[in-house]
Scaffold this motif. Sequence first.
Motif, PDB file in Angstrom:
ATOM      1  N   LEU A   1       0.831  -1.207   0.000  1.00  0.00           N
ATOM      2  CA  LEU A   1       0.000   0.000   0.000  1.00  0.00           C
ATOM      3  C   LEU A   1       0.866   1.259   0.000  1.00  0.00           C
ATOM      4  O   LEU A   1       0.509   2.262  -0.634  1.00  0.00           O
ATOM      5  N   ASN A   2       1.997   1.217   0.686  1.00  0.00           N
ATOM      6  CA  ASN A   2       2.920   2.357   0.651  1.00  0.00           C
ATOM      7  C   ASN A   2       3.476   2.565  -0.754  1.00  0.00           C
ATOM      8  O   ASN A   2       3.605   3.705  -1.211  1.00  0.00           O
ATOM      9  N   ARG A   3       3.802   1.478  -1.447  1.00  0.00           N
ATOM     10  CA  ARG A   3       4.279   1.588  -2.838  1.00  0.00           C
ATOM     11  C   ARG A   3       3.175   2.165  -3.719  1.00  0.00           C
ATOM     12  O   ARG A   3       3.427   2.999  -4.585  1.00  0.00           O
ATOM     13  N   PHE A   4       1.938   1.716  -3.496  1.00  0.00           N
ATOM     14  CA  PHE A   4       0.801   2.243  -4.258  1.00  0.00           C
ATOM     15  C   PHE A   4       0.635   3.739  -4.005  1.00  0.00           C
ATOM     16  O   PHE A   4       0.384   4.515  -4.934  1.00  0.00           O
ATOM     17  N   THR A   5       0.760   4.155  -2.746  1.00  0.00           N
ATOM     18  CA  THR A   5       0.619   5.570  -2.395  1.00  0.00           C
ATOM     19  C   THR A   5       1.701   6.404  -3.063  1.00  0.00           C
ATOM     20  O   THR A   5       1.422   7.480  -3.610  1.00  0.00           O
ATOM     21  N   ASP A   6       2.929   5.923  -3.034  1.00  0.00           N
ATOM     22  CA  ASP A   6       4.036   6.643  -3.687  1.00  0.00           C
ATOM     23  C   ASP A   6       3.812   6.748  -5.188  1.00  0.00           C
ATOM     24  O   ASP A   6       4.022   7.806  -5.791  1.00  0.00           O
ATOM     25  N   PHE A   7       3.361   5.653  -5.796  1.00  0.00           N
ATOM     26  CA  PHE A   7       3.089   5.652  -7.231  1.00  0.00           C
ATOM     27  C   PHE A   7       1.954   6.616  -7.570  1.00  0.00           C
ATOM     28  O   PHE A   7       2.027   7.376  -8.540  1.00  0.00           O
ATOM     29  N   LEU A   8       0.898   6.614  -6.745  1.00  0.00           N
ATOM     30  CA  LEU A   8      -0.232   7.513  -6.959  1.00  0.00           C
ATOM     31  C   LEU A   8       0.204   8.964  -6.882  1.00  0.00           C
ATOM     32  O   LEU A   8      -0.150   9.779  -7.740  1.00  0.00           O
ATOM     33  N   ALA A   9       0.993   9.304  -5.858  1.00  0.00           N
ATOM     34  CA  ALA A   9       1.459  10.687  -5.692  1.00  0.00           C
ATOM     35  C   ALA A   9       2.306  11.111  -6.887  1.00  0.00           C
ATOM     36  O   ALA A   9       2.156  12.228  -7.399  1.00  0.00           O
ATOM     37  N   LYS A  10       3.171  10.217  -7.345  1.00  0.00           N
ATOM     38  CA  LYS A  10       4.021  10.527  -8.499  1.00  0.00           C
ATOM     39  C   LYS A  10       3.176  10.707  -9.760  1.00  0.00           C
ATOM     40  O   LYS A  10       3.363  11.666 -10.515  1.00  0.00           O
ATOM     41  N   TYR A  11       2.221   9.817  -9.979  1.00  0.00           N
ATOM     42  CA  TYR A  11       1.369   9.900 -11.167  1.00  0.00           C
ATOM     43  C   TYR A  11       0.554  11.193 -11.168  1.00  0.00           C
ATOM     44  O   TYR A  11       0.490  11.896 -12.177  1.00  0.00           O
ATOM     45  N   VAL A  12      -0.068  11.507 -10.046  1.00  0.00           N
ATOM     46  CA  VAL A  12      -0.914  12.701  -9.973  1.00  0.00           C
ATOM     47  C   VAL A  12      -0.070  13.963 -10.149  1.00  0.00           C
ATOM     48  O   VAL A  12      -0.473  14.893 -10.848  1.00  0.00           O
ATOM     49  N   PHE A  13       1.115  14.006  -9.550  1.00  0.00           N
ATOM     50  CA  PHE A  13       1.975  15.173  -9.699  1.00  0.00           C
ATOM     51  C   PHE A  13       2.416  15.351 -11.154  1.00  0.00           C
ATOM     52  O   PHE A  13       2.401  16.463 -11.680  1.00  0.00           O
ATOM     53  N   GLU A  14       2.788  14.244 -11.819  1.00  0.00           N
ATOM     54  CA  GLU A  14       3.234  14.334 -13.210  1.00  0.00           C
ATOM     55  C   GLU A  14       2.109  14.742 -14.159  1.00  0.00           C
ATOM     56  O   GLU A  14       2.348  15.410 -15.158  1.00  0.00           O
ATOM     57  N   ASN A  15       0.874  14.365 -13.848  1.00  0.00           N
ATOM     58  CA  ASN A  15      -0.238  14.629 -14.770  1.00  0.00           C
ATOM     59  C   ASN A  15      -1.066  15.863 -14.434  1.00  0.00           C
ATOM     60  O   ASN A  15      -1.768  16.376 -15.304  1.00  0.00           O
ATOM     61  N   THR A  16      -1.022  16.308 -13.176  1.00  0.00           N
ATOM     62  CA  THR A  16      -1.831  17.482 -12.812  1.00  0.00           C
ATOM     63  C   THR A  16      -1.011  18.583 -12.144  1.00  0.00           C
ATOM     64  O   THR A  16      -1.505  19.694 -12.009  1.00  0.00           O
ATOM     65  N   GLY A  17       0.181  18.255 -11.695  1.00  0.00           N
ATOM     66  CA  GLY A  17       0.987  19.238 -10.969  1.00  0.00           C
ATOM     67  C   GLY A  17       0.584  19.373  -9.519  1.00  0.00           C
ATOM     68  O   GLY A  17       1.098  20.214  -8.784  1.00  0.00           O
ATOM     69  N   LEU A  18      -0.350  18.552  -9.062  1.00  0.00           N
ATOM     70  CA  LEU A  18      -0.858  18.609  -7.698  1.00  0.00           C
ATOM     71  C   LEU A  18      -0.035  17.689  -6.797  1.00  0.00           C
ATOM     72  O   LEU A  18       0.132  16.506  -7.090  1.00  0.00           O
ATOM     73  N   ASN A  19       0.489  18.232  -5.699  1.00  0.00           N
ATOM     74  CA  ASN A  19       1.251  17.433  -4.743  1.00  0.00           C
ATOM     75  C   ASN A  19       0.287  16.898  -3.690  1.00  0.00           C
ATOM     76  O   ASN A  19      -0.195  17.642  -2.837  1.00  0.00           O
ATOM     77  N   ILE A  20      -0.002  15.601  -3.743  1.00  0.00           N
ATOM     78  CA  ILE A  20      -0.973  14.995  -2.823  1.00  0.00           C
ATOM     79  C   ILE A  20      -0.318  14.139  -1.758  1.00  0.00           C
ATOM     80  O   ILE A  20      -1.006  13.455  -1.006  1.00  0.00           O
ATOM     81  N   SER A  21       0.992  14.172  -1.662  1.00  0.00           N
ATOM     82  CA  SER A  21       1.685  13.260  -0.747  1.00  0.00           C
ATOM     83  C   SER A  21       1.291  13.467   0.712  1.00  0.00           C
ATOM     84  O   SER A  21       1.346  12.529   1.503  1.00  0.00           O
ATOM     85  N   ASP A  22       0.887  14.673   1.107  1.00  0.00           N
ATOM     86  CA  ASP A  22       0.511  14.933   2.497  1.00  0.00           C
ATOM     87  C   ASP A  22      -0.982  14.800   2.760  1.00  0.00           C
ATOM     88  O   ASP A  22      -1.403  14.794   3.914  1.00  0.00           O
TER      89      ASP A  22
END
Length: 157
Positions: A31-52
């Motif tokens: 799940l941590n790997r999924f979260t990291d992948f999700l944050a990276k994908y969203v940042f690359e495609n929308t510019g939104l930092n969702i890691s926090d």
Amino acid sequence: MHKQNTPQSLTQLLGTKSNTLSSFAVKGALLNRFTDFLAKYVFENTGLNISDTCQVSNYRSGMLVIETFSPAVAMRLNYVKGGILTAFRTEFIAELANIEIKVVPKEQLKIEKEPDLPPKHLSQNAANALRDAAQHVPDSLKEKLERLAALADKNKS
């Protein structure tokens, strides 16, 4: 002979495949790997930092559950949900069928009750100031100020 109550190292406990703790550790790491992948994908495609503000909280029966504390982030995630689904299918889970995005308020995680504040008392000096002010105001306000000043006398006794 191995005694039941002797301490064991954490790596030994996590190393056994039949152990429930081991399966939780593996799922947590995934799940941590999924979260990291999700944050990276969203940042690359929308510019939104969702890691926090966002995390992948569960994967069950072909459904990925994403939790966020912000309704605005949930809305942005819903806009790119199709892309997220495709990216996860390509990278991790080919049988992924759906993504559920939940908004979980921070207050829901707060378990402790806030302490009750002690009642505030009106000092005698404040009561005298209210009585003095009541002499120079209209009658309707004068009555209210005098009742408020009477609270100081009530609390004193």
